[in-house]
Structures are given as C-alpha cells and as structure tokens.
Design an enzyme around this catalytic site. Structure first.
Site, PDB file in Angstrom:
ATOM      1  N   GLY A 277       0.826  -1.203   0.000  1.00  0.00           N
ATOM      2  CA  GLY A 277       0.000   0.000   0.000  1.00  0.00           C
ATOM      3  C   GLY A 277       0.861   1.253   0.000  1.00  0.00           C
ATOM      4  O   GLY A 277       2.085   1.194  -0.198  1.00  0.00           O
TER       5      GLY A 277
ATOM      6  N   ASP B 272      -3.510 -12.841   3.276  1.00  0.00           N
ATOM      7  CA  ASP B 272      -4.438 -12.058   4.093  1.00  0.00           C
ATOM      8  C   ASP B 272      -3.993 -12.086   5.557  1.00  0.00           C
ATOM      9  O   ASP B 272      -3.767 -13.175   6.105  1.00  0.00           O
ATOM     10  CB  ASP B 272      -5.830 -12.710   3.931  1.00  0.00           C
ATOM     11  CG  ASP B 272      -6.945 -11.912   4.558  1.00  0.00           C
ATOM     12  OD1 ASP B 272      -6.681 -11.083   5.458  1.00  0.00           O
ATOM     13  OD2 ASP B 272      -8.100 -12.132   4.148  1.00  0.00           O
TER      14      ASP B 272
ATOM     15  N   THR C  28      -3.932   5.539  14.068  1.00  0.00           N
ATOM     16  CA  THR C  28      -4.150   6.806  13.343  1.00  0.00           C
ATOM     17  C   THR C  28      -4.640   7.879  14.301  1.00  0.00           C
ATOM     18  O   THR C  28      -5.276   7.562  15.322  1.00  0.00           O
ATOM     19  CB  THR C  28      -5.197   6.597  12.220  1.00  0.00           C
ATOM     20  OG1 THR C  28      -5.659   7.874  11.769  1.00  0.00           O
ATOM     21  CG2 THR C  28      -6.406   5.807  12.694  1.00  0.00           C
ATOM     22  N   ASP C  29      -4.398   9.133  13.951  1.00  0.00           N
ATOM     23  CA  ASP C  29      -4.915  10.221  14.795  1.00  0.00           C
ATOM     24  C   ASP C  29      -6.435  10.290  14.730  1.00  0.00           C
ATOM     25  O   ASP C  29      -7.060  10.965  15.548  1.00  0.00           O
ATOM     26  CB  ASP C  29      -4.282  11.573  14.408  1.00  0.00           C
ATOM     27  CG  ASP C  29      -4.691  12.086  13.028  1.00  0.00           C
ATOM     28  OD1 ASP C  29      -5.293  11.324  12.244  1.00  0.00           O
ATOM     29  OD2 ASP C  29      -4.393  13.262  12.739  1.00  0.00           O
ATOM     30  N   GLU C  30      -7.032   9.586  13.760  1.00  0.00           N
ATOM     31  CA  GLU C  30      -8.489   9.654  13.628  1.00  0.00           C
ATOM     32  C   GLU C  30      -9.193   8.959  14.783  1.00  0.00           C
ATOM     33  O   GLU C  30     -10.389   9.157  14.989  1.00  0.00           O
ATOM     34  CB  GLU C  30      -8.922   9.093  12.265  1.00  0.00           C
ATOM     35  CG  GLU C  30      -8.229   9.857  11.138  1.00  0.00           C
ATOM     36  CD  GLU C  30      -8.805   9.638   9.757  1.00  0.00           C
ATOM     37  OE1 GLU C  30      -9.958   9.219   9.641  1.00  0.00           O
ATOM     38  OE2 GLU C  30      -8.078   9.906   8.777  1.00  0.00           O
TER      39      GLU C  30
ATOM     40  N   TYR D  27     -14.310   3.462   9.854  1.00  0.00           N
ATOM     41  CA  TYR D  27     -12.862   3.301   9.715  1.00  0.00           C
ATOM     42  C   TYR D  27     -12.161   3.612  11.032  1.00  0.00           C
ATOM     43  O   TYR D  27     -11.417   2.782  11.566  1.00  0.00           O
ATOM     44  CB  TYR D  27     -12.312   4.206   8.593  1.00  0.00           C
ATOM     45  CG  TYR D  27     -10.810   4.406   8.674  1.00  0.00           C
ATOM     46  CD1 TYR D  27      -9.926   3.338   8.467  1.00  0.00           C
ATOM     47  CD2 TYR D  27     -10.260   5.656   8.989  1.00  0.00           C
ATOM     48  CE1 TYR D  27      -8.543   3.522   8.563  1.00  0.00           C
ATOM     49  CE2 TYR D  27      -8.886   5.841   9.087  1.00  0.00           C
ATOM     50  CZ  TYR D  27      -8.030   4.766   8.877  1.00  0.00           C
ATOM     51  OH  TYR D  27      -6.674   4.942   8.981  1.00  0.00           O
TER      52      TYR D  27
ATOM     53  N   LYS E 154     -10.144   1.117  13.660  1.00  0.00           N
ATOM     54  CA  LYS E 154      -8.735   1.360  14.022  1.00  0.00           C
ATOM     55  C   LYS E 154      -8.592   1.540  15.539  1.00  0.00           C
ATOM     56  O   LYS E 154      -7.595   1.094  16.127  1.00  0.00           O
ATOM     57  CB  LYS E 154      -8.208   2.604  13.299  1.00  0.00           C
ATOM     58  CG  LYS E 154      -8.050   2.463  11.799  1.00  0.00           C
ATOM     59  CD  LYS E 154      -7.031   1.429  11.373  1.00  0.00           C
ATOM     60  CE  LYS E 154      -5.615   1.823  11.716  1.00  0.00           C
ATOM     61  NZ  LYS E 154      -4.614   0.860  11.152  1.00  0.00           N
TER      62      LYS E 154
ATOM     63  N   PRO F 140     -14.008  17.408  -6.280  1.00  0.00           N
ATOM     64  CA  PRO F 140     -15.191  17.475  -5.408  1.00  0.00           C
ATOM     65  C   PRO F 140     -14.826  17.809  -3.959  1.00  0.00           C
ATOM     66  O   PRO F 140     -14.340  16.955  -3.212  1.00  0.00           O
ATOM     67  CB  PRO F 140     -15.769  16.056  -5.517  1.00  0.00           C
ATOM     68  CG  PRO F 140     -14.587  15.180  -5.837  1.00  0.00           C
ATOM     69  CD  PRO F 140     -13.569  16.024  -6.536  1.00  0.00           C
TER      70      PRO F 140
ATOM     71  N   ARG G  90     -19.431  14.828   3.603  1.00  0.00           N
ATOM     72  CA  ARG G  90     -19.307  13.445   4.089  1.00  0.00           C
ATOM     73  C   ARG G  90     -20.138  13.321   5.376  1.00  0.00           C
ATOM     74  O   ARG G  90     -20.032  14.191   6.246  1.00  0.00           O
ATOM     75  CB  ARG G  90     -17.826  13.184   4.374  1.00  0.00           C
ATOM     76  CG  ARG G  90     -17.514  11.910   5.091  1.00  0.00           C
ATOM     77  CD  ARG G  90     -16.037  11.849   5.497  1.00  0.00           C
ATOM     78  NE  ARG G  90     -15.158  11.533   4.392  1.00  0.00           N
ATOM     79  CZ  ARG G  90     -13.829  11.560   4.464  1.00  0.00           C
ATOM     80  NH1 ARG G  90     -13.224  11.883   5.591  1.00  0.00           N
ATOM     81  NH2 ARG G  90     -13.095  11.245   3.423  1.00  0.00           N
TER      82      ARG G  90
END
Ligand code: NAD
Ligand code: TYD
Length: 335
Positions: free
Chosen positions: A8, A57, A122-124, A146, A150, A201, A269
C-alpha cells in the site's frame, strides 16, 4: 521484519525506507493486494534479495501466523483505510482492521524472537478535535467505521502488551501525503483530476482541517520508534501542517497550473470530522522532528503524479472497479 500492507501507500514507502536504512535487514511484505495494494508500489525492491513478497491475508492465520512467529519485528500497516468506503460498507474494515490485528497479535504471543510489534494506528481514533491538540492519553472518540475499527485494533494491541507482555507499541499518525498514495484520497485524487481538467469534489464548506505529514517523515518516525520506544506506549506522529481543505485545494490547483473554477462543492461526508491535530511532544523528546516543509513536499508530490502517469492512469482511466467507486461516491458526472 514483517511488514503487513507493504504494497500500500505508506507500507511500500516504509519497505523502501527500511531496506535503504538497514542494509543488513531482511524484510517480508505480507499483502492481500486489495484494490489499494499493488505490486507496482514495490517495483524497485521486488528483485532485492533482502526483500520477499508474500501474497496473503492478515486475517488468515494459516498464512499470517507463521510469518509473524518467525519475525523479530512486525510493523502492521495492513488495513482498509478509506473513510468514505467505510461509510458505504464497513464489513471489510472489521474483518481486516480488527480481526486481522487479532490474528497477528495471537501469533505474536507465541513468538520468542519478537522484539517489537508496531501497531500502526491513526490520529483519527481521537475523533474530531475542535481546538488544541490530542495527547496520547486523551480519550478516544472515533466517529466513523474506519476510525472506530482502528480504535478497536489500537486498544486490542495495547491489551496484548498489558495482558501477555507482547512488545507492542502504537503509533497515531496524522494524514500522510506523498508518492504512491491511492487516488481515492484527497491529495492524489485532486492532483490527478486537475491534471486531466476534471472537477475536484470538495466536501461541505471546505473548512475541515487536517495536519499533513509527509510519508517519508512518517517512515523515519516508525524506524526510530522500533529502536527507541517503550513497550506499551502510544506515540503521536504529526507534520504540524494544519491546512483547511479549501486552502489545500487551491494550492494543488495552483501547483498544477489550473483555475479555481475546477472546484465543485459537493454534499458533505456524513459525520465528517472537522479537525484533527496531534501533540507530538512525546515523539520529539526521542529526537524526531518532521523534515519536509509542506510547501516543498506538496510541490514534489504534485510533480511525482505528473511524472508517474504510468502509475495512476491504469487505476483512474482503466479500472472498472475504480470507476464504479467514483460513480457511487461522486455521481456520474465527471466533467
Ligand atoms: P493503503 O490503503 O494505501 O494500503 C493498505 C494496504 O493494506 C494495501 O496494500 C492493501 O492491499 C493491504 N491490505 C488490506 N487488507 C489486507 C489484508 N486483509 N491482508 C493483507 N493486506 C491487506 O493504506 P495506507 O494509507 O498506506 O495506510 C497504511 C496504514 O497506516 C493503515 O493502517 C492506516 O490506518 C494507517 N494510517 C494511514 C494514514 C494516512 O494518511 N494514509 C494516517 C495514519 C495512519
Ligand atoms: P481523505 O484523504 O479521505 O482523508 P481522511 O478523511 O482520512 O482525513 O480526506 C481528507 C480531507 O479531504 C477530509 O476532510 C475530507 C476531504 N475530502 C474532500 O473534500 N473531497 C474528497 O473527494 C475527498 C476524498 C476528501
């Protein structure tokens, strides 16, 4: 070292970085080659005798467990990563991001040689941060499938340190940018649309803010943490480049030599996190600081997509799956 998700965006940059930084290391990439994973991302290291590519996987113990058990270091990047796709369909996010992490952690429990398990979070996971910056001890408030998956993986990894003494560390990086990023994410999507004079967009009022981190700075942070971190600890990684989406978009269009009239304001979103920001004091104490200034990093990134059409045209122009995703996400008008 086992690098999951090494085909990735960040994983492939990290594999390349690690082979360059550590001439005596051997690296195995384990990757399922989903829509986001591509052998092309590793084209220049596929023939390196120190690198081995395994197609498989992380959620399949028959493949993933022996690889994890035979590694000194595991860096776990593999995940479903796109927020918009998680909103359309969350199942794969649970299977890969949560269950896949569980499979690797179970194998790590049985690995006497393992000295580091890096859970790439992740910071999310902090959720939207209206002001100030998240510290590693702050509450996690993920707000989309998501970031929630995480957050589950992040805390599961922590639990394997607390319960079984697996040498886990957790990184929470901000939005990455740079070469080989799949053109569904905002920067490569807008750059490649702009090159083709297709509208870009922009969601909602365009005032959402992200902190941009060049992927090479992220790789240096992970490399440092493999050696210098304390087990069971969380480390934020952030570029310190807080930019509103509308300003980012205008900078991209300017760098691409295109007019602002290419901006198309579209519906927001659902649950769109307004702002992310991380406090990186803990990582900086270990001697890390971002080296890439955002202006030059963004210019170099735009140039990279300009010069590497071989890499993204097969996705954007010829992959029916990408076209189907684009049509579902943005409607059929591609003007
Ligand atoms: P990416 O979508 O570009 O790459 C993900 C890779 O994982 C792909 O190669 C894909 O084939 C592979 N993969 C997916 N499911 C798999 C499975 N079941 N088994 C094996 N491989 C599988 O993502 P990225 O942007 O490079 O992100 C890598 C990691 O960094 C993720 O864990 C993500 O949550 C985290 N992260 C990303 C960012 C960012 O801005 N991109 C920021 C912070 C953290
Ligand atoms: P993205 O690259 O998807 O990263 P993330 O959602 O994980 O931060 O999006 C970055 C920002 O850009 C985010 O605020 C959403 C916005 N965005 C758009 O305005 N239009 C788009 O087409 C995309 C993909 C993102």
């Amino acid at each position: 070292m086992l690098v999951t998700g090494g085909a990735g965006f960040i994983g492939s940059n990290f594999v390349r970085y690690a082979l360059r930084a550590h001439p005596d290391w051997r690296v195995t990439t384990l990757d399922k080659l989903t829509y986001a994973g591509r052998r092309e991302n590793l084209h220049d290291v596929m023939d390196d005798p120190r690198h081995r590519f395994v197609h498989g996987d992380v959620a399949d113990p028959a493949v993933a467990a022996p690889l994890a058990r035979n590694s000194n270091i595991v860096v776990h990047f593999a995940a479903e990563t796109h927020v918009d796709r998680s909103i359309l369909s969350a199942g794969e996010f649970i299977t890969t991001d949560v269950f896949g992490t569980f499979v690797l952690l179970e194998a790590a429990r049985e690995s006497p040689a393992l000295r580091r398990f890096v859970q790439i979070s992740t910071d999310e996971v902090y959720g939207s941060v209206p002001e100030g910056s998240s510290r590693e001890t702050d509450e996690l408030k993920p707000r989309n499938p998501y970031s929630a998956s995480k957050a589950g993986a992040d805390r599961l990894a922590y639990s394997y340190w607390a319960t079984y003494d697996v040498p886990v560390i957790i990184t929470r990086a901000s939005n990455n940018y740079g070469p080989y990023q799949f053109p569904e994410k905002v920067i490569p999507l807008f750059v490649t649309n702009a090159i083709d004079d297709i509208q870009v967009p922009l969601y909602g009022d365009g005032l959402n803010e992200r902190d941009w981190l060049h992927v090479e700075d992220h790789c240096r942070a992970v490399d440092l943490l493999i050696e210098a971190a304390d087990n069971g600890e969380v480390y934020n990684v952030g570029g310190g480049n807080h930019v509103r989406n509308v300003d980012l978009t205008q900078r991209i269009l300017h760098l691409a030599g295109k007019p602002d009239s290419l901006i198309r304001h579209v519906a927001d979103r659902p649950g769109h996190d307004r702002r992310y920001s991380v406090d990186t004091t803990k990582l900086r104490t270990l001697g890390w600081a971002p080296q890439m200034a955002f202006d030059s990093g963004l210019a170099a990134t735009v140039d990279w997509y300009r010069q590497n059409e071989w890499w993204w045209r097969p996705i954007k122009d010829a992959d029916p799956a990408f076209r189907a995703y684009y049509d579902t996400q943005y409607g059929r008008t591609r003007s």
